[in-house]
Design a protein around this motif. Structure first.
Motif, short mmCIF file in Angstrom:
data_model
loop_
_atom_site.label_atom_id
_atom_site.label_comp_id
_atom_site.label_asym_id
_atom_site.label_seq_id
_atom_site.Cartn_x
_atom_site.Cartn_y
_atom_site.Cartn_z
N THR A 51 6.32 12.78 -0.38
CA THR A 51 7.02 11.64 0.19
C THR A 51 6.11 10.42 0.10
N THR A 52 6.64 9.35 -0.46
CA THR A 52 5.87 8.12 -0.61
C THR A 52 6.45 7.05 0.29
N PHE A 102 -2.34 -8.97 8.23
CA PHE A 102 -2.11 -7.73 8.95
C PHE A 102 -1.31 -6.79 8.06
N ARG A 103 -1.41 -5.54 8.36
CA ARG A 103 -0.62 -4.52 7.66
C ARG A 103 0.53 -4.12 8.57
N SER A 104 1.73 -4.07 8.03
CA SER A 104 2.88 -3.70 8.84
C SER A 104 2.70 -2.29 9.39
N SER A 105 3.19 -2.08 10.59
CA SER A 105 3.04 -0.77 11.22
C SER A 105 4.11 0.22 10.77
N HIS A 106 5.15 -0.29 10.13
CA HIS A 106 6.24 0.57 9.67
C HIS A 106 6.31 0.54 8.16
N GLY A 107 6.32 1.71 7.55
CA GLY A 107 6.46 1.81 6.12
C GLY A 107 7.89 2.12 5.75
N SER A 108 8.20 1.99 4.47
CA SER A 108 9.54 2.30 4.01
C SER A 108 9.49 2.79 2.58
N SER A 109 10.55 3.45 2.19
CA SER A 109 10.69 3.90 0.82
C SER A 109 12.14 3.70 0.42
N PRO A 110 12.40 2.82 -0.49
CA PRO A 110 11.52 1.98 -1.30
C PRO A 110 10.90 0.88 -0.43
N PRO A 111 9.96 0.11 -1.01
CA PRO A 111 9.32 -0.96 -0.23
C PRO A 111 10.35 -1.94 0.33
N ALA A 112 10.16 -2.35 1.57
CA ALA A 112 11.10 -3.28 2.21
C ALA A 112 10.97 -4.69 1.65
N THR A 136 0.85 -1.19 0.00
CA THR A 136 0.00 0.00 0.00
C THR A 136 0.89 1.23 0.00
N GLU A 137 0.62 2.09 -0.95
CA GLU A 137 1.40 3.31 -1.11
C GLU A 137 0.67 4.46 -0.43
N GLU A 138 1.39 5.19 0.42
CA GLU A 138 0.82 6.39 1.04
C GLU A 138 1.74 7.55 0.74
N THR A 139 1.18 8.59 0.16
CA THR A 139 1.97 9.76 -0.20
C THR A 139 1.51 10.94 0.64
N SER A 140 2.48 11.63 1.21
CA SER A 140 2.16 12.84 1.97
C SER A 140 2.85 14.02 1.29
N THR A 141 2.25 15.17 1.42
CA THR A 141 2.77 16.38 0.78
C THR A 141 3.02 17.42 1.86
N THR A 142 4.21 17.98 1.83
CA THR A 142 4.55 19.07 2.76
C THR A 142 5.09 20.24 1.94
N ARG A 143 4.97 21.40 2.51
CA ARG A 143 5.46 22.61 1.85
C ARG A 143 6.63 23.15 2.65
N ASN A 144 7.75 23.38 1.96
CA ASN A 144 8.92 23.90 2.67
C ASN A 144 8.88 25.42 2.75
#
Length: 154
Positions: A66-67, A84-94, A50-58
């Motif tokens: 950030t994905t 179950f879904r892992s509680s820790h995400g990573s980029s790139p996928p682990a 599952t891909e989750e992308t967040s957007t922040t403004r500098n």
């Protein structure tokens, strides 16, 4: 406010935050170790990423995307399938979809399951411990410098 008092205050805050982080580290590590000690282990399969992308403004007004990828893992206990879904995400996928990975689960409640790897179990304590190890001595040094500086002025 005198420089010495400011250093004492900032040092005290840093030191206190560092000590709290170290206590949190001990609690998180003990919880993870306790779970792993009582858990059963089996192999699971990554069935979805599952891909989750967040957007922040500098500060410059630019947007940064950030994905992070989270693995959904399926495993079987006594002929019954759990996921179950892992509680820790990573980029790139682990992990890759279809990859077999070790799973630790509570034998009394297989819905309580986690990826059975050192990294997955101890990433939280490693982060809080690292920050605690950084903040505590910096706070102590600032606190002592501030106390010494304040002592000379009085």
């Amino acid at each position: 406010m005198h420089n010495g008092r400011l250093l004492t205050l900032v040092g005290g805050i840093f030191g206190l935050v560092g000590l709290v982080l170290l206590c949190v580290t001990v609690a998180l590590a003990a919880s993870a170790a306790s779970f792993l000690a009582s858990a059963q282990q089996t192999d699971g399969t990554v069935v979805e990423l599952t891909e989750e992308t967040s957007t922040t403004r500098n500060r410059d007004g630019f947007y940064r995307h950030t994905t992070v990828w989270y693995s959904t893992v399926e495993f079987t206990v006594d002929g019954r399938q759990y996921s179950f879904r892992s509680s820790h995400g990573s980029s790139p996928p682990a992990y890759a979809k279809g990859e077999s990975i070790p799973v630790a689960y509570d034998p009394d409640n297989p819905y309580d399951a986690r990826i059975a790897s050192f990294w997955s179990a101890f990433i939280g304590p490693m982060i809080t411990g690292g920050l605690g190890v950084l903040f505590t001595p910096i706070g102590t040094i600032l606190f002592l410098k501030g106390r010494r500086s304040t002592g000379r002025r009085t």
